[in-house]
Design a protein around this motif. Structure first.
Motif, PDB file in Angstrom:
ATOM      1  N   ASP A   1       0.880  -1.428   0.029  1.00 58.33           N
ATOM      2  CA  ASP A   1       0.056  -0.051   0.060  1.00 58.33           C
ATOM      3  C   ASP A   1       0.831   1.283  -0.024  1.00 58.33           C
ATOM      4  OD1 ASP A   1      -2.564  -1.477   0.088  1.00 58.33           O
ATOM      5  OD2 ASP A   1      -1.983  -1.708   2.172  1.00 58.33           O
ATOM      6  N   LEU A   2       1.949   1.127   0.089  1.00 58.11           N
ATOM      7  CA  LEU A   2       2.988   2.479   0.035  1.00 58.11           C
ATOM      8  C   LEU A   2       2.783   3.414  -0.996  1.00 58.11           C
ATOM      9  CD1 LEU A   2       5.404   3.346   1.798  1.00 58.11           C
ATOM     10  CD2 LEU A   2       6.996   2.226   0.087  1.00 58.11           C
ATOM     11  N   ARG A   3       2.662   4.664  -0.458  1.00 59.59           N
ATOM     12  CA  ARG A   3       2.534   5.686  -1.368  1.00 59.59           C
ATOM     13  C   ARG A   3       3.556   6.620  -1.532  1.00 59.59           C
ATOM     14  NH1 ARG A   3      -0.838   9.217  -0.716  1.00 59.59           N
ATOM     15  NH2 ARG A   3      -1.455   8.616   1.593  1.00 59.59           N
ATOM     16  N   VAL A   4       4.096   6.866  -0.400  1.00 62.25           N
ATOM     17  CA  VAL A   4       5.087   7.817  -0.118  1.00 62.25           C
ATOM     18  C   VAL A   4       6.145   7.079   0.689  1.00 62.25           C
ATOM     19  CG1 VAL A   4       5.613  10.158   0.677  1.00 62.25           C
ATOM     20  CG2 VAL A   4       3.415   9.858  -0.348  1.00 62.25           C
ATOM     21  N   PHE A   5       7.509   7.384  -0.070  1.00 55.94           N
ATOM     22  CA  PHE A   5       8.729   6.959   0.473  1.00 55.94           C
ATOM     23  C   PHE A   5       9.618   7.926   0.386  1.00 55.94           C
ATOM     24  CE2 PHE A   5      12.916   4.656   0.537  1.00 55.94           C
ATOM     25  CZ  PHE A   5      12.708   3.974   1.606  1.00 55.94           C
ATOM     26  N   ALA A   6      10.135   8.626   1.687  1.00 54.44           N
ATOM     27  CA  ALA A   6      11.171   9.663   1.687  1.00 54.44           C
ATOM     28  C   ALA A   6      12.342   9.302   2.684  1.00 54.44           C
ATOM     29  CB  ALA A   6      10.298  10.897   2.075  1.00 54.44           C
ATOM     30  N   VAL A   7      13.443   9.379   2.242  1.00 55.38           N
ATOM     31  CA  VAL A   7      14.609   9.357   3.228  1.00 55.38           C
ATOM     32  C   VAL A   7      15.716  10.294   2.641  1.00 55.38           C
ATOM     33  CG1 VAL A   7      14.253   6.727   3.756  1.00 55.38           C
ATOM     34  CG2 VAL A   7      15.450   7.312   1.702  1.00 55.38           C
ATOM     35  N   ALA A   8      15.282  11.319   2.307  1.00 57.69           N
ATOM     36  CA  ALA A   8      16.426  12.400   1.689  1.00 57.69           C
ATOM     37  C   ALA A   8      17.278  12.692   2.943  1.00 57.69           C
ATOM     38  CB  ALA A   8      15.379  13.698   1.266  1.00 57.69           C
ATOM     39  N   SER A   9      18.176  13.240   2.655  1.00 62.41           N
ATOM     40  CA  SER A   9      19.176  13.853   3.715  1.00 62.41           C
ATOM     41  C   SER A   9      19.459  12.705   4.713  1.00 62.41           C
ATOM     42  CB  SER A   9      18.649  15.326   4.084  1.00 62.41           C
ATOM     43  OG  SER A   9      19.563  16.059   4.907  1.00 62.41           O
ATOM     44  N   ASN A  10      20.028  11.939   4.611  1.00 65.64           N
ATOM     45  CA  ASN A  10      20.439  10.853   5.690  1.00 65.64           C
ATOM     46  C   ASN A  10      21.874  10.430   5.421  1.00 65.64           C
ATOM     47  OD1 ASN A  10      18.394  10.014   7.634  1.00 65.64           O
ATOM     48  ND2 ASN A  10      17.318  10.176   5.755  1.00 65.64           N
ATOM     49  N   CYS A  11      22.415   9.214   5.925  1.00 67.82           N
ATOM     50  CA  CYS A  11      23.915   8.765   5.627  1.00 67.82           C
ATOM     51  C   CYS A  11      23.783   7.690   5.123  1.00 67.82           C
ATOM     52  CB  CYS A  11      24.552   8.890   7.133  1.00 67.82           C
ATOM     53  SG  CYS A  11      24.568  10.454   7.742  1.00 67.82           S
ATOM     54  N   LEU A  12      22.873   7.456   4.022  1.00 64.94           N
ATOM     55  CA  LEU A  12      22.702   6.012   3.389  1.00 64.94           C
ATOM     56  C   LEU A  12      23.695   6.004   2.209  1.00 64.94           C
ATOM     57  CD1 LEU A  12      18.917   6.217   3.179  1.00 64.94           C
ATOM     58  CD2 LEU A  12      20.124   4.593   4.549  1.00 64.94           C
ATOM     59  N   SER A  13      23.993   4.570   1.931  1.00 67.00           N
ATOM     60  CA  SER A  13      24.836   4.216   0.758  1.00 67.00           C
ATOM     61  C   SER A  13      24.209   2.899   0.189  1.00 67.00           C
ATOM     62  CB  SER A  13      26.271   3.972   1.489  1.00 67.00           C
ATOM     63  OG  SER A  13      26.047   2.855   2.420  1.00 67.00           O
ATOM     64  N   GLY A  14      25.052   2.487  -0.867  1.00 64.55           N
ATOM     65  CA  GLY A  14      24.231   1.149  -1.367  1.00 64.55           C
ATOM     66  C   GLY A  14      23.696   1.569  -2.693  1.00 64.55           C
ATOM     67  N   VAL A  15      22.861   0.797  -3.226  1.00 65.48           N
ATOM     68  CA  VAL A  15      22.047   0.847  -4.387  1.00 65.48           C
ATOM     69  C   VAL A  15      20.490   0.790  -3.978  1.00 65.48           C
ATOM     70  CG1 VAL A  15      23.587  -0.368  -5.753  1.00 65.48           C
ATOM     71  CG2 VAL A  15      21.994  -1.647  -4.966  1.00 65.48           C
TER      72      VAL A  15
ATOM     73  N   ASN B   1       1.329   0.877  -5.591  1.00 67.61           N
ATOM     74  CA  ASN B   1       0.809   2.321  -5.415  1.00 67.61           C
ATOM     75  C   ASN B   1       1.670   3.382  -5.309  1.00 67.61           C
ATOM     76  OD1 ASN B   1      -2.063   1.485  -5.145  1.00 67.61           O
ATOM     77  ND2 ASN B   1      -1.354  -0.107  -3.715  1.00 67.61           N
ATOM     78  N   LEU B   2       3.226   3.159  -5.513  1.00 68.98           N
ATOM     79  CA  LEU B   2       3.870   4.218  -5.036  1.00 68.98           C
ATOM     80  C   LEU B   2       3.920   5.505  -6.017  1.00 68.98           C
ATOM     81  CD1 LEU B   2       6.493   4.816  -3.437  1.00 68.98           C
ATOM     82  CD2 LEU B   2       7.686   4.253  -5.319  1.00 68.98           C
ATOM     83  N   GLU B   3       3.559   6.598  -5.298  1.00 68.98           N
ATOM     84  CA  GLU B   3       3.350   7.865  -5.881  1.00 68.98           C
ATOM     85  C   GLU B   3       4.677   8.909  -5.903  1.00 68.98           C
ATOM     86  OE1 GLU B   3      -0.332   9.432  -4.442  1.00 68.98           O
ATOM     87  OE2 GLU B   3      -1.526   7.848  -4.720  1.00 68.98           O
ATOM     88  N   VAL B   4       5.174   8.766  -4.462  1.00 71.62           N
ATOM     89  CA  VAL B   4       6.069   9.959  -4.258  1.00 71.62           C
ATOM     90  C   VAL B   4       7.581   9.103  -3.949  1.00 71.62           C
ATOM     91  CG1 VAL B   4       6.890  11.918  -3.091  1.00 71.62           C
ATOM     92  CG2 VAL B   4       4.432  11.726  -3.914  1.00 71.62           C
ATOM     93  N   PHE B   5       8.687   9.387  -4.644  1.00 75.20           N
ATOM     94  CA  PHE B   5       9.950   8.728  -4.011  1.00 75.20           C
ATOM     95  C   PHE B   5      10.903   9.891  -3.989  1.00 75.20           C
ATOM     96  CE2 PHE B   5      13.658   6.417  -5.358  1.00 75.20           C
ATOM     97  CZ  PHE B   5      13.538   5.073  -4.223  1.00 75.20           C
ATOM     98  N   VAL B   6      11.186   9.938  -2.748  1.00 75.51           N
ATOM     99  CA  VAL B   6      12.300  11.031  -2.413  1.00 75.51           C
ATOM    100  C   VAL B   6      13.592  10.456  -1.831  1.00 75.51           C
ATOM    101  CG1 VAL B   6      12.658  13.354  -1.193  1.00 75.51           C
ATOM    102  CG2 VAL B   6      10.208  12.459  -2.089  1.00 75.51           C
ATOM    103  N   ILE B   7      14.560  10.654  -2.234  1.00 73.92           N
ATOM    104  CA  ILE B   7      16.120  10.201  -1.966  1.00 73.92           C
ATOM    105  C   ILE B   7      17.021  11.208  -1.979  1.00 73.92           C
ATOM    106  CG2 ILE B   7      15.517   7.556  -2.094  1.00 73.92           C
ATOM    107  CD1 ILE B   7      17.135   8.010  -4.723  1.00 73.92           C
ATOM    108  N   THR B   8      16.757  12.550  -2.252  1.00 74.14           N
ATOM    109  CA  THR B   8      17.577  13.536  -2.484  1.00 74.14           C
ATOM    110  C   THR B   8      18.419  13.469  -1.240  1.00 74.14           C
ATOM    111  OG1 THR B   8      15.608  14.993  -3.374  1.00 74.14           O
ATOM    112  CG2 THR B   8      17.711  15.967  -2.879  1.00 74.14           C
ATOM    113  N   GLY B   9      19.722  13.676  -1.695  1.00 76.84           N
ATOM    114  CA  GLY B   9      20.888  13.820  -0.869  1.00 76.84           C
ATOM    115  C   GLY B   9      20.965  12.784   0.215  1.00 76.84           C
ATOM    116  N   SER B  10      20.368  11.675  -0.123  1.00 78.25           N
ATOM    117  CA  SER B  10      20.297  10.543   1.062  1.00 78.25           C
ATOM    118  C   SER B  10      21.524   9.975   1.583  1.00 78.25           C
ATOM    119  CB  SER B  10      19.771   9.266   0.257  1.00 78.25           C
ATOM    120  OG  SER B  10      20.352   8.675  -0.727  1.00 78.25           O
ATOM    121  N   GLY B  11      22.697  10.453   1.269  1.00 82.85           N
ATOM    122  CA  GLY B  11      24.117  10.109   1.701  1.00 82.85           C
ATOM    123  C   GLY B  11      24.688  11.234   2.344  1.00 82.85           C
ATOM    124  N   SER B  12      24.116  12.725   2.344  1.00 83.06           N
ATOM    125  CA  SER B  12      24.689  13.739   2.663  1.00 83.06           C
ATOM    126  C   SER B  12      24.158  14.433   3.931  1.00 83.06           C
ATOM    127  CB  SER B  12      25.068  14.633   1.613  1.00 83.06           C
ATOM    128  OG  SER B  12      23.840  14.912   0.870  1.00 83.06           O
TER     129      SER B  12
END
Length: 460
Positions: free
Chosen positions: A252-266, A283-294
């Protein structure tokens, strides 16, 4: 009329303070002053109205401490809204005596301290808990994970630290999990009772200490919260990678946001797995990973503590955390996708030839993406934003020739390797940023000068 059972002055121009004469309305069950100009402190006489079930003071200008000894008298409350005011101090533990509450909204305000002293598991009917935009700190209590009926939890914009409690894996009815702008890590914690009386359950969280659960990370717990529709952990210090096998579980996931974290990998390619299953669609509508490693927790500042920073208030930073690989091309063609924000990640790859007709926002600046801009993107009538700046795209802009877009369309192609002739797009009010690195400089349009063939920054 002293027999009034309901007062609703929501969104009116009423001003002033609450009168202490309100105590005369002994039959009052609902009081809604939301978005009015009422101000001041809450009169003590208000808390004699023990038949109140609905109390909404949101978005006014009330202030003062939240009196636990007063609010605990309102045992029939099912809705309590105190957000968007100026209440300060700690959240009183006495609120947990309001066991009929279904909605508790205390943010934004100026509340401080921890929330471990509250018996959250006593809120057995709670469906919505919002404490966002306060100054709360400490660990997230494990007892919140025992709220089996909760469908929305918003703890964003506070200073919560550590990680998620292991008990959150039991929140299978939760639909919205807002944790943006805290200091959360990827660890999972559980509690160890420090009281000598093993039968004591007077306050699970305040008498316990947090222990990190080895081998389990935050996304492992999220994967078990199978009803989630909105997940936002942007602006934290999450580390590690986004795991495979998570997105197929969150149907049911519509929005997934993990911007501006310290993530790595693919970025796992099984993000599109549901679209590949017969009779199933993502059902995904919004996908936000901006600067997810910084994110703020993994930045190394160049001029920290230097005279240069103090004098000019200028600083830059670098990070060793970046995503690798490319964004799965299938994400652009998901059935319901509208927004993709993936800038600042050093992502490789190219844009696909096919995109979803529902897509509106594509923001991919500061990556290392290359190849040409496909006609599917240039001619898409649903796009409102296309930001490909600071990449390694090349080729001509011929794909944009004679394309029609909405008057609000924003196109940014700055700092790439485009070349050839400029094209004119027949749009009345378009914002175009073409800050191009010219490699092959020719133009048949007399309104543009002819440039020799060398790298040249050109602003239009």
């Amino acid at each position: 009329d002293l027999n009034l059972s309901q007062i609703d002055i929501d969104t009116t121009q009423i001003t002033g303070t609450l009168s202490n004469k309100i105590q005369k309305l002994i039959h009052l069950k609902a009081l809604d002053t939301n978005s009015t100009f009422l101000h001041g402190t809450l009169p003590s006489e208000l808390f004699s109205l023990t038949k109140l079930r609905y109390l909404n003071f949101g978005n006014c200008n009330f202030f003062g401490k939240i009196s636990g000894s007063s609010f605990k008298k309102l045992t029939n409350l099912i809705y309590l809204g105190l957000g968007y005011n100026k209440f300060y101090g700690s959240i009183p533990s006495e609120l947990s005596s309001l066991f009929k509450l279904e909605t508790l909204m205390l943010g934004p305000n100026q509340l401080t301290g921890t929330i471990n002293h509250i018996k959250w598991d006593k809120f057995i009917n709670l469906r919505l808990l919002s404490l966002h935009t306060n100054q709360l700190s400490g660990n997230i209590p494990e007892s919140i994970g025992m709220l089996s009926k909760l469908f929305e939890l918003d703890l964003s914009s506070n200073s919560f630290s550590s990680g998620l409690p292991l008990s959150f894996s039991n929140m299978t009815n939760l639909q919205t999990l807002q944790m943006r702008n805290n200091n959360l890590k990827s660890i999972i914690t559980t509690t160890s009772d420090t009281t000598s009386d093993s039968n004591s359950n007077s306050n699970l969280d305040s008498s316990s200490i947090n222990i990190v659960v080895p081998g389990i990370k935050i996304f492992d717990v999220i994967s078990k919260m199978i009803s989630l529709q909105v997940v936002d952990f942007s602006e934290n210090t999450l580390s590690g990678s986004i795991p495979f096998n998570m997105f197929p579980l969150l149907k049911d996931l519509r929005v997934f946001a993990v911007a501006s974290n310290c993530l790595s990998g693919v970025v796992p390619d099984d993000i599109c797995a549901l679209d590949e299953i017969k009779d199933s669609k993502s059902n995904l509508e919004v996908f936000v990973i901006t600067g997810s490693g910084s994110g703020k927790g993994c930045r190394n500042y160049f001029w920290e503590g230097s005279a240069f920073l103090k004098k000019y208030n200028f600083n830059g930073y670098y990070t060793k955390n970046y995503l690798s690989g490319s964004l799965p091309e299938c994400i652009y063609s998901l059935n319901k996708i509208t927004d993709i924000y993936a800038g600042g990640n050093r992502l490789l790859g190219k844009l696909p030839d096919k995109i979803s007709p529902s897509i509106k926002m594509v923001s991919l600046p500061y990556n290392t993406m290359s190849s040409i801009v496909p006609k599917s993107f240039a001619s898409s009538k649903s796009l409102e934003l296309l930001d490909l700046s600071n990449n390694e795209f090349s080729g001509t802009l011929e794909s944009f020739k004679d394309t029609e877009h909405d008057s609000k369309f924003i196109l940014s192609l700055s700092v790439n390797y485009f070349s050839g002739k400029f094209v004119v797009m027949p749009v009345i009010a378009i914002v175009i940023v073409i800050h191009i690195v010219i490699v092959i400089c020719s133009s048949s349009n007399s309104s543009f000068p002819v440039y020799h063939c060398f790298h040249l920054i050109l602003d239009i």
